[in-house]
Design a protein around this motif. Structure first.
Motif, PDB file in Angstrom:
ATOM      1  N   GLN A 246       0.821  -1.203   0.000  1.00  0.00           N
ATOM      2  CA  GLN A 246       0.000   0.000   0.000  1.00  0.00           C
ATOM      3  C   GLN A 246       0.859   1.259   0.000  1.00  0.00           C
ATOM      4  OE1 GLN A 246      -2.218  -0.872   3.524  1.00  0.00           O
ATOM      5  NE2 GLN A 246      -3.927  -1.797   2.400  1.00  0.00           N
ATOM      6  N   VAL A 247       1.925   1.231   0.793  1.00  0.00           N
ATOM      7  CA  VAL A 247       2.835   2.384   0.813  1.00  0.00           C
ATOM      8  C   VAL A 247       3.444   2.588  -0.569  1.00  0.00           C
ATOM      9  CG1 VAL A 247       4.954   3.306   1.783  1.00  0.00           C
ATOM     10  CG2 VAL A 247       3.314   2.130   3.273  1.00  0.00           C
ATOM     11  N   ALA A 248       3.864   1.480  -1.198  1.00  0.00           N
ATOM     12  CA  ALA A 248       4.450   1.579  -2.545  1.00  0.00           C
ATOM     13  C   ALA A 248       3.445   2.146  -3.533  1.00  0.00           C
ATOM     14  CB  ALA A 248       4.936   0.206  -3.006  1.00  0.00           C
ATOM     15  N   THR A 249       2.178   1.710  -3.378  1.00  0.00           N
ATOM     16  CA  THR A 249       1.129   2.236  -4.267  1.00  0.00           C
ATOM     17  C   THR A 249       0.975   3.740  -4.090  1.00  0.00           C
ATOM     18  OG1 THR A 249      -0.057   0.137  -4.164  1.00  0.00           O
ATOM     19  CG2 THR A 249      -1.301   2.068  -4.886  1.00  0.00           C
ATOM     20  N   GLY A 250       1.018   4.193  -2.834  1.00  0.00           N
ATOM     21  CA  GLY A 250       0.907   5.627  -2.586  1.00  0.00           C
ATOM     22  C   GLY A 250       2.049   6.410  -3.193  1.00  0.00           C
ATOM     23  N   VAL A 251       3.268   5.846  -3.086  1.00  0.00           N
ATOM     24  CA  VAL A 251       4.431   6.516  -3.668  1.00  0.00           C
ATOM     25  C   VAL A 251       4.292   6.624  -5.178  1.00  0.00           C
ATOM     26  CG1 VAL A 251       6.906   6.347  -4.042  1.00  0.00           C
ATOM     27  CG2 VAL A 251       5.963   5.871  -1.779  1.00  0.00           C
ATOM     28  N   VAL A 252       3.848   5.522  -5.810  1.00  0.00           N
ATOM     29  CA  VAL A 252       3.691   5.517  -7.272  1.00  0.00           C
ATOM     30  C   VAL A 252       2.644   6.532  -7.705  1.00  0.00           C
ATOM     31  CG1 VAL A 252       2.945   4.143  -9.251  1.00  0.00           C
ATOM     32  CG2 VAL A 252       4.481   3.155  -7.543  1.00  0.00           C
ATOM     33  N   LEU A 253       1.520   6.545  -6.998  1.00  0.00           N
ATOM     34  CA  LEU A 253       0.461   7.485  -7.357  1.00  0.00           C
ATOM     35  C   LEU A 253       0.908   8.925  -7.167  1.00  0.00           C
ATOM     36  CD1 LEU A 253      -2.670   5.667  -5.888  1.00  0.00           C
ATOM     37  CD2 LEU A 253      -1.972   5.823  -8.276  1.00  0.00           C
ATOM     38  N   SER A 254       1.656   9.167  -6.080  1.00  0.00           N
ATOM     39  CA  SER A 254       2.165  10.521  -5.856  1.00  0.00           C
ATOM     40  C   SER A 254       3.118  10.940  -6.961  1.00  0.00           C
ATOM     41  CB  SER A 254       2.874  10.588  -4.498  1.00  0.00           C
ATOM     42  OG  SER A 254       2.001  10.256  -3.444  1.00  0.00           O
ATOM     43  N   SER A 255       3.961  10.010  -7.401  1.00  0.00           N
ATOM     44  CA  SER A 255       4.890  10.303  -8.502  1.00  0.00           C
ATOM     45  C   SER A 255       4.134  10.626  -9.777  1.00  0.00           C
ATOM     46  CB  SER A 255       5.834   9.124  -8.718  1.00  0.00           C
ATOM     47  OG  SER A 255       6.573   8.843  -7.543  1.00  0.00           O
ATOM     48  N   CYS A 256       3.072   9.846 -10.011  1.00  0.00           N
ATOM     49  CA  CYS A 256       2.266  10.107 -11.211  1.00  0.00           C
ATOM     50  C   CYS A 256       1.628  11.482 -11.145  1.00  0.00           C
ATOM     51  CB  CYS A 256       1.181   9.036 -11.357  1.00  0.00           C
ATOM     52  SG  CYS A 256       1.820   7.394 -11.740  1.00  0.00           S
ATOM     53  N   LEU A 257       1.124  11.840  -9.963  1.00  0.00           N
ATOM     54  CA  LEU A 257       0.507  13.149  -9.821  1.00  0.00           C
ATOM     55  C   LEU A 257       1.513  14.262 -10.056  1.00  0.00           C
ATOM     56  CD1 LEU A 257      -1.866  14.925  -9.037  1.00  0.00           C
ATOM     57  CD2 LEU A 257      -1.216  14.627  -6.639  1.00  0.00           C
ATOM     58  N   LEU A 258       2.727  14.090  -9.526  1.00  0.00           N
ATOM     59  CA  LEU A 258       3.768  15.095  -9.731  1.00  0.00           C
ATOM     60  C   LEU A 258       4.107  15.227 -11.216  1.00  0.00           C
ATOM     61  CD1 LEU A 258       5.845  17.063  -8.564  1.00  0.00           C
ATOM     62  CD2 LEU A 258       7.421  15.124  -8.298  1.00  0.00           C
ATOM     63  N   ALA A 259       4.200  14.078 -11.894  1.00  0.00           N
ATOM     64  CA  ALA A 259       4.511  14.106 -13.331  1.00  0.00           C
ATOM     65  C   ALA A 259       3.421  14.824 -14.105  1.00  0.00           C
ATOM     66  CB  ALA A 259       4.696  12.687 -13.855  1.00  0.00           C
ATOM     67  N   ILE A 260       2.152  14.588 -13.735  1.00  0.00           N
ATOM     68  CA  ILE A 260       1.040  15.238 -14.435  1.00  0.00           C
ATOM     69  C   ILE A 260       1.076  16.747 -14.219  1.00  0.00           C
ATOM     70  CG2 ILE A 260      -1.470  15.480 -14.423  1.00  0.00           C
ATOM     71  CD1 ILE A 260      -1.645  12.491 -13.936  1.00  0.00           C
ATOM     72  N   VAL A 261       1.386  17.170 -12.996  1.00  0.00           N
ATOM     73  CA  VAL A 261       1.472  18.606 -12.714  1.00  0.00           C
ATOM     74  C   VAL A 261       2.572  19.251 -13.555  1.00  0.00           C
ATOM     75  CG1 VAL A 261       2.017  20.308 -10.943  1.00  0.00           C
ATOM     76  CG2 VAL A 261       0.506  18.401 -10.398  1.00  0.00           C
ATOM     77  N   VAL A 262       3.746  18.571 -13.631  1.00  0.00           N
ATOM     78  CA  VAL A 262       4.846  19.108 -14.435  1.00  0.00           C
ATOM     79  C   VAL A 262       4.440  19.202 -15.897  1.00  0.00           C
ATOM     80  CG1 VAL A 262       7.189  18.659 -15.242  1.00  0.00           C
ATOM     81  CG2 VAL A 262       6.624  18.307 -12.831  1.00  0.00           C
ATOM     82  N   LEU A 263       3.790  18.146 -16.412  1.00  0.00           N
ATOM     83  CA  LEU A 263       3.338  18.165 -17.812  1.00  0.00           C
ATOM     84  C   LEU A 263       2.324  19.281 -18.041  1.00  0.00           C
ATOM     85  CD1 LEU A 263       2.947  14.348 -18.591  1.00  0.00           C
ATOM     86  CD2 LEU A 263       4.646  15.914 -19.524  1.00  0.00           C
ATOM     87  N   ALA A 264       1.430  19.476 -17.072  1.00  0.00           N
ATOM     88  CA  ALA A 264       0.425  20.532 -17.224  1.00  0.00           C
ATOM     89  C   ALA A 264       1.075  21.909 -17.293  1.00  0.00           C
ATOM     90  CB  ALA A 264      -0.564  20.468 -16.058  1.00  0.00           C
ATOM     91  N   LEU A 265       2.072  22.130 -16.434  1.00  0.00           N
ATOM     92  CA  LEU A 265       2.775  23.414 -16.464  1.00  0.00           C
ATOM     93  C   LEU A 265       3.502  23.616 -17.786  1.00  0.00           C
ATOM     94  CD1 LEU A 265       4.211  23.486 -12.819  1.00  0.00           C
ATOM     95  CD2 LEU A 265       2.278  24.794 -13.723  1.00  0.00           C
TER      96      LEU A 265
END
Length: 632
Positions: A246-265
């Protein structure tokens, strides 16, 4: 409507936040809980998972994916888009019971390959042995007594699909002579193709040893992080904190969210940059438009301007013309040139001539497109179309414009030609003056168009070299065909203009296309005889003044179509003749009466073209022509 990443980032942020929060407190067995598509549907649990609800780790491996239809039916999708409906899942014997109401298995059977699938067909002994079959598409209808010999699996309008044992000779099956062989299949249980028949699949791996799990009230699942496949019994509820997974899943999802924010910018930055560039392009275009400079468009611009080539205005030998819109106020006509026609000479002629000149009686080139092999020309839009449809016959009251309007059109065309011959830095010879190439604006002011056959030369050049005759039959000057009449020069346009005037007066074409031998209606000779004898032109004319206009146009036309160029007036003189009074015009000598006899004045005589002329051979040296044009 499509939206960019920056538009959906807030929603994605909330989604991932809720997903991470719920994942941290969610039990892995709760994620892989038993589900059903409908109240009476089969239970879906390990080794299967339900698409869109169960995470990937809830299934044994790829291929054990099930989905639900809008009618709550359970569906298994095989390779090559074969969808089968699941009626029962026997976890004890590891068998799937399916049916095929849409006949997708039969329609895609030749492409089906289960080698990469976890499932295999169930062998049912004597009832349906595995055999090789050939499938046929038949246009005839098989009788009931033939259905045992040729099983019919699909009967649609106009055809049936039947099967035959591949070991049976086709020559011994006369009923199949009207059929077309579709494909062969090997080692196949034929019975499963019958509509709504039970189809059975078996999966051999993993071996589920879950018999005791159900007795203990536990769930059977897959043991994670092991080198060998193992199944274990898990309790249905667990009261402990988030696991490592579950912790690993949270880390992966957080990374994905960060990547999406960078792409959006990044997209926001690029979008803003493109908006600024588009604004600059629009500003430059408006400046060019006001300064009468042609603009270069991309092919994407052309598609946007024409609304994906929605409204076609007409077709020519070199391309198709579409109606377009640059803005709500600016309409254009877009001529898309054929890629297979010529080598670009017409395109170079248009841009190299009309793009540099501006006259009230010459159509304006707004822009052009040279995008790879795609070429297009963008002109101002003239709502009344070409002159051709308005000169059908003066006796017709539907489209006849009136003699004052026709005189104004003739004067405008003459001014445009005189400008091309004398008003530019270099003399421009059009070589294709005809009613189709005279366009009319909303006030019926004429504009010369289509410079695809034009040539440029210096003003002091008395003759133009040509490698091939150019123009439209019926309007081409004699010297363009044969040097016996003189050299090709600006007087060739004068001849075409004279033919245009005579057609405006008489409202008839100069070529009778019905004759297989291409016989010309000898209309100029007939007009000359009527004028010389002082007779009227047999045209419905109201009033003496209008009669004078018709006679003036006819007289000027006859002067312009003298056989020898030296006998024709220049366009400057033509303008003086059209502006002057009809009484001051003399009828030119008749250069058309080759036989010495005059035709009956009651109707035009038809004579074949003069075959004794030395016709110029057509040497198609387009590349040399373009180089010559660019050099001048």
């Amino acid at each position: 409507m499509a939206c960019s990443i920056k538009d959906v980032v807030p929603s994605l942020f909330c989604f991932f936040y809720l997903l991470i929060s719920s994942t941290a407190s969610k039990d892995i067995n709760q994620e892989c809980r038993e589900l059903r598509c409908g109240r009476h549907g089969p239970s879906i649990r390990f080794p299967f998972k339900l698409k869109g609800i169960h995470p990937d780790h809830c299934a044994y491996r790829t291929g054990f994916d099930l989905s639900c239809t809008t009618e709550n039916e359970t569906v298994l999708e095989l390779p090559v888009s074969v969808k089968l409906f699941v009626s029962k899942i026997d976890y004890q014997s590891q068998m799937l019971h399916l049916y095929d109401p849409t006949r997708s298995l039969l329609k895609r059977l030749q492409f089906l390959n289960l080698s990469g699938s976890p499932f295999s067909f169930v062998f049912r002994h004597w009832y349906s042995p595995f055999q090789d079959y050939s499938f046929f598409n038949c246009s005839r209808t098989f009788h009931l007594w033939e259905s045992n010999q040729y099983p019919v699996f699909l009967s649609e309008a106009g055809h049936q699909i039947v099967a035959l044992d591949s070991s049976s000779p086709i020559d011994e099956s006369p009923s199949l002579f009207a059929c077309t062989k579709m494909y062969n299949v090997s080692s196949f249980p034929l019975h499963i193709l019958y509509k709504n028949h039970d189809i059975q699949f078996r999966w051999s791996s993993p071996k589920l040893e879950c018999g005791s799990c159900k007795e203990e009230g536990k769930m059977c699942g897959w043991k994670m992080n092991t080198s060998e496949p193992q199944t274990l019994c898990f309790p249905k509820h667990r009261d402990r904190g988030p696991s490592t997974g579950q912790v690993a899943t949270g880390v992966v999802l957080s990374s994905c969210l960060l990547a999406i924010v960078v792409l959006a910018l990044y997209e926001a930055y690029i979008s803003d940059k493109l908006d600024r560039e588009n604004q600059i392009r629009i500003k430059k275009f408006m400046e060019d438009y006001k300064a009468l400079k042609p603009t270069r468009f991309s092919y994407a611009d052309i598609k946007r301007i024409t609304n994906q080539f929605k409204e076609e205005l007409g077709q020519g030998s070199y391309g198709t013309v579409f109606k377009g819109k640059l803005s709500n106020e600016i309409l254009v006509a877009v001529k898309v040139l054929n890629e297979t026609k010529g080598n670009g000479e017409e395109f170079i002629n248009e841009v190299g001539t009309i793009g540099k000149i501006h006259h009230i009686n010459v159509v304006r080139l707004v822009g052009f497109c040279a995008d790879g092999f795609r070429r297009a020309l963008v002109y101002e839009f003239l709502p009344n179309g070409s002159l051709q449809k308005f000169i059908a016959s003066a006796d017709s009251k539907t489209l006849f414009l009136g003699w004052e309007k026709l005189q104004g059109i003739a004067l405008g065309v003459a001014k445009g030609l005189e400008y091309l011959h004398r008003g530019c830095d270099q003399r421009i010879l059009h070589f294709d003056i005809k009613p189709h190439n005279i366009l009319l604006d909303h006030n019926f002011n004429p504009k010369i168009c289509d410079f695809g056959l034009s040539k440029m030369c210096s003003k002091d050049q008395s003759a133009v070299s040509m490698t091939t005759a150019r123009g439209t039959i019926g309007y081409i000057a004699p010297e363009v065909f044969s040097r016996n009449f003189g050299n090709v020069s600006y007087k060739s346009d004068v001849y075409s203009f004279g033919m245009l005037l005579l057609e405006m007066v008489g409202g008839r074409k100069n070529i009778d296309g019905k004759d297989d031998n291409a016989v010309e209606a000898y209309y100029p000779d007939w007009i000359h005889n009527l004028l010389e004898d002082g007779e009227d032109l047999r045209i419905s004319i109201e009033g003496e003044e209008r009669s004078k206009i018709a006679k003036k146009l006819a007289t000027v036309g006859l002067w312009c179509i003298q056989w020898h160029p030296v006998d024709r007036p220049s366009m400057e003189v033509v303008l003086q003749m059209l502006d002057g009074k009809e009484d001051n015009l003399k009828i030119p000598p008749n250069s058309f009466d080759f036989t010495g006899t005059r035709p009956n004045a009651s109707m035009p005589e038809r004579r074949p073209r003069q075959q004794e002329l030395d016709v110029i051979s057509e040497v198609h040296e387009e590349i040399e022509e373009i180089n010559d044009l660019q050099g001048k």
